[in-house]
Every structure is written in C-alpha cells, then in structure tokens.
Design a protein around this motif. Structure first.
Motif, PDB file in Angstrom:
ATOM      1  N   ARG A   1     -29.002 -76.969   5.833  1.00  9.51           N
ATOM      2  CA  ARG A   1     -29.058 -75.730   4.805  1.00  9.51           C
ATOM      3  C   ARG A   1     -27.756 -75.185   4.831  1.00  9.51           C
TER       4      ARG A   1
ATOM      5  N   ARG B   1     -29.667 -71.083  -1.412  1.00  6.21           N
ATOM      6  CA  ARG B   1     -29.112 -71.528  -0.073  1.00  6.21           C
ATOM      7  C   ARG B   1     -30.288 -71.478   0.962  1.00  6.21           C
ATOM      8  N   ASP B   2     -31.618 -71.265   0.527  1.00  4.28           N
ATOM      9  CA  ASP B   2     -32.609 -71.354   1.505  1.00  4.28           C
ATOM     10  C   ASP B   2     -33.137 -72.655   1.187  1.00  4.28           C
ATOM     11  N   GLU B   3     -32.706 -73.463   0.561  1.00  6.33           N
ATOM     12  CA  GLU B   3     -33.455 -74.972   0.299  1.00  6.33           C
ATOM     13  C   GLU B   3     -32.726 -75.844   1.114  1.00  6.33           C
ATOM     14  N   TRP B   4     -33.504 -76.458   1.955  1.00  5.95           N
ATOM     15  CA  TRP B   4     -33.334 -77.608   2.886  1.00  5.95           C
ATOM     16  C   TRP B   4     -33.007 -78.847   2.085  1.00  5.95           C
TER      17      TRP B   4
END
Length: 222
Positions: free
Chosen positions: A107, A173-176
């Motif tokens: 992340r 930017r919380d998306e893996w």
C-alpha cells in the motif's frame, strides 16, 4: 477508490509526454523489488524536482518538464470531477521496469496530513503494451502472514487493469495492490509511466506531515 480512463490525453500531448519519460530512462537490470519487505528497494524512478511542498505542480514543470503540464492539469481536473476536495499535488516521477520484473503487494504511503483514503496516486502509462505482456495493475483484499503481520498476497481481486498507453489510472492509497510480472520476452522492453501523488482533506487525527520517504507499507496496521 479506483478509476481509469483510456485515451486520456490528445495524441500530440501524449507523444510529447512519452518522449519526455523515455528521455530520462537509464538502463536497469531486472531485480526483485522490496526483498524482505525493504521499502528502500523500490522501483527505478526519475523524480521531478523540487517536490511540490506548496502543492503547486507548476514549480517543477517550468522550465524542465513542460511536457507534463497538460497531464497534471487534466489529472487535477479529473480528480476534482470525481469529488476529491482540497486537492494538493505532492510529487511527480517517471517510473521504469524491465522484462520479468513485478511489484509485490503493498500500500502506498499517505502524504501530508491526509488519511490513506484521502491520498491519491495517479499514473499515465507511456510504454507500448499488448495482451500477454504482463504488467497489469491488480487490486484486491490483502492476506497477511499473521494478525498485525506482513502482507503476503492478494485475494478477491476487484480490478485487473492493463497498462495500455495513454491510460490514466487513479487509486486512493488505502487500496492494496500489486503489479504482475512483465512477460514480454524482450530484453530491450521498458515499461514506463508518469506517476503522481496527491493529498486532499486533512485528518484531525494527524498532527504532523507523514514521512514522505517511506513510500510503501506492507503491514496490516499503519
């Protein structure tokens, strides 16, 4: 958030950007990225200077990167149209990888005082691409090696985005995510894009700017 758009720039603007990105490439050898979760072993980049601490990307475009201006202007307009508030640019860079390289699950770091969900990456792919060449951007649910431990894989994929030239891709930017290995079978092939980072609304729970130099995270809680 995940968003992508094809044929993002008019052809003349895209070709000028593509030429600029290619001009900054220096030959690299295929290698493993983030071995043993070492965030310093990151992809090969050319970072535009100075970093936009004021939030104004024009500072690093004039006079040395005027080819980036149309892309940054349209990126900003696109994110605002998607409802992103108080948008401020942080940085832009050109990124490169060669055949067989991949990017493990991670992340991206949040910037300034925005939470990960309110920090954004936006990229425009500039290299040629054909089906079967790999390098897809994959988003999914992280799987950790233990509670509070390191991420080891993704499951339940929500997006598999092909790196087609002149395709814009934006993610919060919380998306893996990860990037599949390149499978071009051509030692001269270079995958490239222009990348950017952006903050938006500030969080009341963050009292100082976050570390901009640790750009990647691999653990469950950060």
């Amino acid at each position: 958030m995940i968003y992508y758009q094809d044929n993002f720039l008019p052809e003349d603007q895209f070709l000028a950007l593509k030429k600029k990105v290619e001009s900054k490439y220096e030959p690299i050898e295929a290698r493993e990225l983030f071995p043993n979760y070492d965030f310093k072993q990151e992809p090969d980049k050319f970072i535009l200077q100075p970093i936009a601490r004021s939030g104004n990307w024009i500072d690093y475009c004039i006079p040395n990167a005027i080819e980036c201006i149309p892309a940054l202007r349209k990126m900003e307009e696109t994110m605002q149209s998607l409802g992103v508030k108080e948008l401020l640019n942080w940085s832009s860079w050109f990124q490169y990888s060669v055949d067989t390289m991949s990017l493990p699950v991670h992340r991206d770091q949040a910037v300034r005082k925005s939470l990960p969900k309110d920090t954004y990456s936006a990229v425009i792919y500039t290299s040629d691409w054909q089906e079967g060449w790999g390098g897809e951007f994959v988003v999914g649910k992280p799987v950790f090696d233990r509670p509070g431990g390191n991420v080891k894989s993704l499951t339940d994929f929500s997006h598999i985005i092909e790196p087609k030239p002149n395709r814009l891709t934006i993610w919060s930017r919380d998306e893996w995510h990860m990037v599949n290995a390149l499978t071009v079978n051509d030692p001269n092939y270079v995958r490239s894009f222009m990348g950017t980072s952006w903050s938006s609304v500030e969080s009341s729970t963050i009292d100082k700017d976050q570390n901009p130099y640790q750009r990647f995270y691999f653990t469950e809680e950060q």
